[in-house]
Enzyme design. Structure first.
Site, PDB file in Angstrom:
ATOM      1  CD  GLU A  14      -2.343   1.142 -10.539  1.00 33.03           C
ATOM      2  OE1 GLU A  14      -3.024   2.178 -10.628  1.00 33.03           O
ATOM      3  OE2 GLU A  14      -1.411   1.027  -9.707  1.00 33.03           O
ATOM      4  CD  GLU A  15       1.015   1.497  -7.447  1.00 33.56           C
ATOM      5  OE1 GLU A  15       1.041   2.614  -7.984  1.00 33.56           O
ATOM      6  OE2 GLU A  15       0.395   1.265  -6.401  1.00 33.56           O
ATOM      7  CG  HIS A  37      -2.991  -2.008  -8.404  1.00 32.27           C
ATOM      8  ND1 HIS A  37      -1.854  -2.005  -7.635  1.00 32.27           N
ATOM      9  CD2 HIS A  37      -3.675  -0.890  -8.054  1.00 32.27           C
ATOM     10  CE1 HIS A  37      -1.847  -0.925  -6.862  1.00 32.27           C
ATOM     11  NE2 HIS A  37      -2.943  -0.227  -7.093  1.00 32.27           N
ATOM     12  CG  ASP A  74      -1.801   2.049  -3.963  1.00 35.21           C
ATOM     13  OD1 ASP A  74      -2.376   1.317  -4.767  1.00 35.21           O
ATOM     14  OD2 ASP A  74      -1.121   3.028  -4.317  1.00 35.21           O
ATOM     15  CG  ASP A 105      -6.008   1.291  -6.717  1.00 34.46           C
ATOM     16  OD1 ASP A 105      -5.436   1.006  -5.641  1.00 34.46           O
ATOM     17  OD2 ASP A 105      -5.439   1.887  -7.654  1.00 34.46           O
ATOM     18  CG  HIS A 128       2.817   5.163  -4.232  1.00 38.04           C
ATOM     19  ND1 HIS A 128       2.641   6.013  -5.289  1.00 38.04           N
ATOM     20  CD2 HIS A 128       1.863   4.205  -4.367  1.00 38.04           C
ATOM     21  CE1 HIS A 128       1.618   5.606  -6.031  1.00 38.04           C
ATOM     22  NE2 HIS A 128       1.127   4.506  -5.484  1.00 38.04           N
TER      23      HIS A 128
END
Ligand code: BES
Ligand code: ZN
Length: 402
Positions: A266-267, A212, A232, A294, A370
């Site tokens: 994706e998130e 992603h 990520d 990923d 994140h």
């Protein structure tokens, strides 16, 4: 005792008539159930005309059964298959059909052996693997981390997608059989990016290497917040870019078609990959193998590469392990997300063979994702770990693309 129960039931009925009514509703008519196919023949034998097998696919059967037989069925399943329940009851046939399809597709995607997985492309794989340079991967990670965020709804998220498109176009600019598309999604501006290396013989059969391209920081106000997303998942995209670079440099020409995919959104629920995988399924496209890259650059465990064993294909996971043994010589093992944690789950749910080679175990991975702290410095400002995944991706591409 019986009396007491009865009077309790009556008084409950008086106090809460709705509840009581539902509770004591006689089981009338018919229901639909889905059950493993191995049980359906015996159910038919046991229940005769009270049970009709309506459909059977991918190891799951849809049965139309008299509602008043369901208690007996439950006991029957328990006795004969040692399963509690072991079937799902559906009020409507549509729900039963949907369950048949998705359960069946998932089971198929997990257990079916899609290919015969011979490893015999040493002459092509070895020189390509030697070409992998971790510095290239590190540079791409740094470049992608510079976007304020790659959120699916923000302008920087759109710009990041186009920058990936431009860099892949540049890598393949000398090849007629390589093209890059921008795939738009409805409802948000960030596109997915798909690069295609056209197969020379069985171009309808497709090998997918994806990851992603979006990033996120928290949930609320995510559109404004800084989200470098180095691990990520700039790491996965950078790994894919290095695979493309090496393939182009070696003038690699597959017989099957290879597709490199950078998924949008994706998130926020695997949205981009879900659109694409469902679209492939609808059009009956033949996907022979999918890997999801990923998070590839944070070495959180002693074991180098961990394959998620859920939402993936068993035989393909083992094949990837064999590729590591044969070509890369690092350690590998298994871990589990416990839910559909990335885009491989979209392919899996659509019935395709998917794998997710990951940087660490689920618990041992990068704790900074994140957040604003997800930068390459958390991985020592190099991409040595991701380089192993680029090698694995090249081996997968060449051994499946033949
Ligand atoms: N890269 C993560 C998934 C992940 C995290 C895998 C840690 C292994 C270890 C992915 O980008 C992600 O955050 N996925 C979401 C789920 C999705 C359905 C929104 C998640 O895990 O919350
Ligand atoms: Zn994430």
């Amino acid at each position: 005792m019986k009396k007491l129960l009865l009077s309790l039931a009556v008084s409950t009925a008086l106090i809460t008539p709705h509840f009581a009514q539902d509770d004591f509703k006689p089981l009338e008519g018919k229901r639909y159930i889905t059950v493993d196919s191995d049980a359906s023949k015996q159910i038919k034998k046991q229940f005769g005309k009270d049970a009709a097998i309506i459909d059977d696919s991918y190891g799951v059967s849809l049965i139309h059964i008299e509602a008043n037989k369901i208690t007996e069925l439950s006991e029957f399943m328990h006795r004969n298959f040692r399963r509690c329940g072991g079937f799902i009851v559906h009020e409507e046939i549509e729900e039963g059909i949907q369950t048949l399809r998705t359960n069946g597709q998932k089971r198929w995607a997990n257990a079916h052996q899609f290919m015969d997985y011979q490893i015999d492309q040493e002459d092509i794989v070895k020189p390509m693997i030697q070409e992998v340079e971790q510095e290239n991967i590190a540079n791409t990670i740094v470049d992608l981390s510079k976007f304020h965020n790659r959120y699916y709804k923000s302008q920087s998220g759109v710009d990041a997608a186009y920058s990936i498109r431009d860099s892949w176009v540049e890598l393949g600019k000398n090849r007629e059989d390589f093209k890059v598309e921008v795939v738009k999604h409805s409802g948000f501006p960030q596109p997915s990016i798909i690069a295609t290396l056209e197969g020379s013989e069985h171009s309808d059969e497709i090998v997918i290497i994806g990851g992603h391209l979006d990033s996120i920081n928290g949930q609320w106000g995510a559109a404004k917040r800084r989200a470098p997303g180095a691990d990520d998942n700039a790491s996965g995209i950078a790994t894919i870019s290095e695979i493309i670079r090496v393939a182009m440099k070696h003038n690699y020409k597959p017989k099957r078609t290879i597709k490199f995919m950078g998924y949008a959104a994706e998130e926020v629920g695997l949205v981009g990959s879900k659109h694409i995988a469902n679209d492939y399924k609808r059009n009956n496209k033949k996907v022979v193998g999918v890997i999801q890259l990923d998070m590839t650059n944070y070495q959180g465990d002693e074991t180098d590469i961990l394959f998620m064993d859920d939402y993936t294909n068993k035989a393909q996971n083992e094949f990837l392990g064999s590729l590591i043994d044969q070509y890369i010589g690092v350690s590998w093992g298994y871990s589990r997300c416990g839910y559909g944690c990335s885009d491989h789950a979209s392919w899996h749910r659509a019935g395709y063979p998917a794998s997710m080679p990951h940087e660490a175990t689920m618990d041992g991975g990068n704790p900074h994702i994140h957040s604003t702290r997800d930068t390459i410095s958390q991985s020592g400002s190099h991409a040595k770990h991701a380089a192993k995944f680029a090698k694995l991706g090249l081996a997968f591409m060449a051994e499946l693309g033949k």
